[in-house]
Design a protein around this motif. Sequence first.
Motif, short mmCIF file in Angstrom:
data_model
loop_
_atom_site.label_atom_id
_atom_site.label_comp_id
_atom_site.label_asym_id
_atom_site.label_seq_id
_atom_site.Cartn_x
_atom_site.Cartn_y
_atom_site.Cartn_z
N LEU A 222 -49.43 98.40 56.86
CA LEU A 222 -50.64 98.14 57.62
C LEU A 222 -50.44 97.63 58.89
CD1 LEU A 222 -52.97 97.05 54.90
CD2 LEU A 222 -52.87 99.31 55.96
N LYS A 223 -49.76 96.74 59.18
CA LYS A 223 -49.60 96.25 60.63
C LYS A 223 -48.97 97.05 61.34
CE LYS A 223 -47.39 92.04 62.88
NZ LYS A 223 -46.47 90.86 62.63
N GLU A 224 -47.87 97.83 60.92
CA GLU A 224 -47.25 98.91 61.94
C GLU A 224 -48.26 99.93 62.14
OE1 GLU A 224 -44.45 100.19 64.37
OE2 GLU A 224 -44.25 98.24 62.91
N ASP A 229 -51.66 102.27 66.36
CA ASP A 229 -53.32 102.89 66.60
C ASP A 229 -53.40 102.32 68.04
OD1 ASP A 229 -55.82 103.91 65.72
OD2 ASP A 229 -56.47 101.80 66.12
N VAL A 230 -52.93 101.26 68.46
CA VAL A 230 -53.24 100.62 69.84
C VAL A 230 -52.79 101.77 71.04
CG1 VAL A 230 -52.54 98.98 71.52
CG2 VAL A 230 -52.86 98.19 69.20
N LYS A 231 -51.96 102.66 70.67
CA LYS A 231 -51.32 103.53 71.87
C LYS A 231 -52.28 104.80 71.60
CE LYS A 231 -46.36 102.19 71.21
NZ LYS A 231 -45.15 102.66 70.82
N SER A 232 -53.04 105.27 70.55
CA SER A 232 -53.48 106.40 70.48
C SER A 232 -55.25 106.46 70.19
CB SER A 232 -53.10 107.17 69.22
OG SER A 232 -53.02 106.39 67.99
N ARG A 236 -59.17 102.57 72.82
CA ARG A 236 -58.37 101.54 73.21
C ARG A 236 -58.68 101.08 74.77
NH1 ARG A 236 -55.90 106.65 73.57
NH2 ARG A 236 -54.48 107.05 75.57
N TRP A 237 -59.45 101.68 75.53
CA TRP A 237 -59.73 101.39 76.76
C TRP A 237 -60.60 100.12 76.93
CZ3 TRP A 237 -64.93 101.43 77.95
CH2 TRP A 237 -65.70 102.02 77.03
N SER A 238 -61.18 100.06 75.77
CA SER A 238 -62.33 98.89 75.47
C SER A 238 -61.75 97.60 75.12
CB SER A 238 -63.52 99.31 74.65
OG SER A 238 -64.39 98.26 74.25
N ALA A 239 -62.00 96.48 75.97
CA ALA A 239 -61.78 95.03 75.49
C ALA A 239 -62.51 94.76 74.14
CB ALA A 239 -62.13 94.27 76.67
N CYS A 240 -63.49 95.61 73.89
CA CYS A 240 -64.22 95.17 72.54
C CYS A 240 -63.09 95.66 71.41
CB CYS A 240 -65.52 95.86 72.34
SG CYS A 240 -66.77 95.28 73.32
N TYR A 241 -62.71 96.61 71.52
CA TYR A 241 -61.63 97.31 70.64
C TYR A 241 -60.40 96.35 70.53
CZ TYR A 241 -57.44 100.09 69.14
OH TYR A 241 -56.45 100.31 68.24
N GLY A 242 -59.95 95.66 71.80
CA GLY A 242 -58.63 94.94 71.92
C GLY A 242 -58.97 93.80 71.07
N LEU A 243 -60.20 93.27 71.27
CA LEU A 243 -60.41 91.65 70.83
C LEU A 243 -60.66 92.01 69.19
CD1 LEU A 243 -63.39 90.15 72.88
CD2 LEU A 243 -61.42 89.40 72.44
N ILE A 244 -61.14 93.10 68.61
CA ILE A 244 -61.18 93.38 67.41
C ILE A 244 -59.61 93.62 66.88
CG2 ILE A 244 -61.68 95.16 65.41
CD1 ILE A 244 -64.12 95.43 67.19
N LYS A 245 -58.81 94.34 67.59
CA LYS A 245 -57.56 94.39 67.26
C LYS A 245 -56.86 93.24 67.00
CE LYS A 245 -56.06 97.99 66.26
NZ LYS A 245 -55.86 98.68 65.29
N MET A 246 -56.87 92.45 68.00
CA MET A 246 -56.22 91.10 67.81
C MET A 246 -56.54 90.39 66.61
SD MET A 246 -54.11 90.87 70.54
CE MET A 246 -53.62 89.28 70.61
N GLN A 247 -57.95 90.45 66.31
CA GLN A 247 -58.05 89.69 65.14
C GLN A 247 -57.80 90.41 63.72
OE1 GLN A 247 -59.85 86.70 65.09
NE2 GLN A 247 -59.58 86.93 67.28
N GLN A 248 -57.70 91.62 63.89
CA GLN A 248 -56.97 92.27 62.75
C GLN A 248 -55.63 91.90 62.51
OE1 GLN A 248 -56.39 96.64 63.15
NE2 GLN A 248 -56.86 96.97 61.04
N LEU A 249 -54.97 91.75 63.58
CA LEU A 249 -53.31 91.61 63.40
C LEU A 249 -53.21 90.14 63.14
CD1 LEU A 249 -52.32 93.47 66.68
CD2 LEU A 249 -51.45 93.93 64.20
#
Length: 431
Positions: A222-224, A229-232, A236-249
């Motif tokens: 799941l982590k991989e 997903d970060v690359k595709s 991914r251009w959105s910092a909102c997405y980035g914040l959600i992704k960091m919390q998920q990881l």
Amino acid sequence: MSYQMTKSKKLMFSTIMLFLTLLCVEGLARLTFFVMYKHRYDVNQMHTFITRNNYGISDEFVAWWDQEVIHPYLGYVVDFKDANRNNESYGFATSKPPVIKREPAKLNVVILGGSVANSMRMHLEAAFYQACRVPPNVVSLGTGGYKEPQQLLALTYFLSMGAEYDLVINLDGFNEIVLPFVDNYQVGINPFFPRNWNLRINRQPSKPILAKIGEVRYLRDLKEESLNDVKSNLFRWSACYGLIKMQQLKRLNREITRVGINLMVLQQKEGKTFEETGPLTKYQDPQQVYRDAAAVWARCSEIMGEEARANRMEYYHFLQPNQYVEGSKVLTKEEMQYAYLPTFDTAKSAIIGYPILIEQGKKLLEKNIRFCDATMAFAQEKQTVYIDVCCHYNDRGKELLAKFMLDKITENPRLRKFFKNPPPTTDASQN
């Protein structure tokens, strides 16, 4: 006509307001990202930022299941699933083949240690290229989970294969004082066997252990997928997405750690063969495990120093910094939140064991071993350098430590010919 114009104006107004709202939310997200991670949000750098600087290696202690294979002398090495790379690297994450020969206009360097040494390889290589007047050949034999005597055995093994090094760097300490107790002794394994030895050679793990291993693998998959997903991802251009992704990881890392601890508890309960445990001393005082572990660490370093002298090599031993060494760094708010957990078993062992290592290091100096206590290398640093509750650093920490190490090494008059503008001669063994 008037009604349609009014409707169009309303639609245009709503669209503009929605756009402005999204713009404000995105701006706030970018500000939040910068405040939380001290790094502006950059979609092109997001994957690298996550994997190299934040929370990219929390599950390293279970990577053996997919990546590592038993080695007849060194415990284990990495199977890169690439025959050419495996043959050239001997199963180590090194850009230079381990068996290299001396050349008049080259500096051959070998770096030994665990995951910290492995993670430092690019920064140390860059530091050598910057400091050297001749091209350096930097061989990295640092491997996640390695602890003495594995570094000693790796050096001896490659010398026996014909390797010729000018400089030997041993960067370690944390694994040597933590893993013998936490990973081995607590689960009934000889403290000085490779970590997870019983699981590596167990031909028929029990169903509960297989289930936990499967759970860890599922979480790592799941982590991989999340990292890929970060690359595709279209957002991914959105910092909102980035914040959600960091919390998920972060959540996945916590789950991986939790399941790993449960796996360790199961190991403690199960019966084991001599092949799995090795000769096992029952200590009356658990503190003696740490004292014996520190003694093995120091003894291995002394032998490596003797090997270096016998083979015309310069040997440097660095005790790696760690956040649990009292007074070694004023931790940032981010480090206190994500990289400091004194109740964790590994942290408890580091707190108990590091003072013992420091004292053993002083004895190494008395034996003319070039030992450098690097535990205070971050003492004046105000930025975040630690990225997990174990022992690992971000790029800032690696740069600082690489500079600390090169400053010590370039003081050596015997290595002067390799470096640009070397400082005045000093006694590098006294530091």
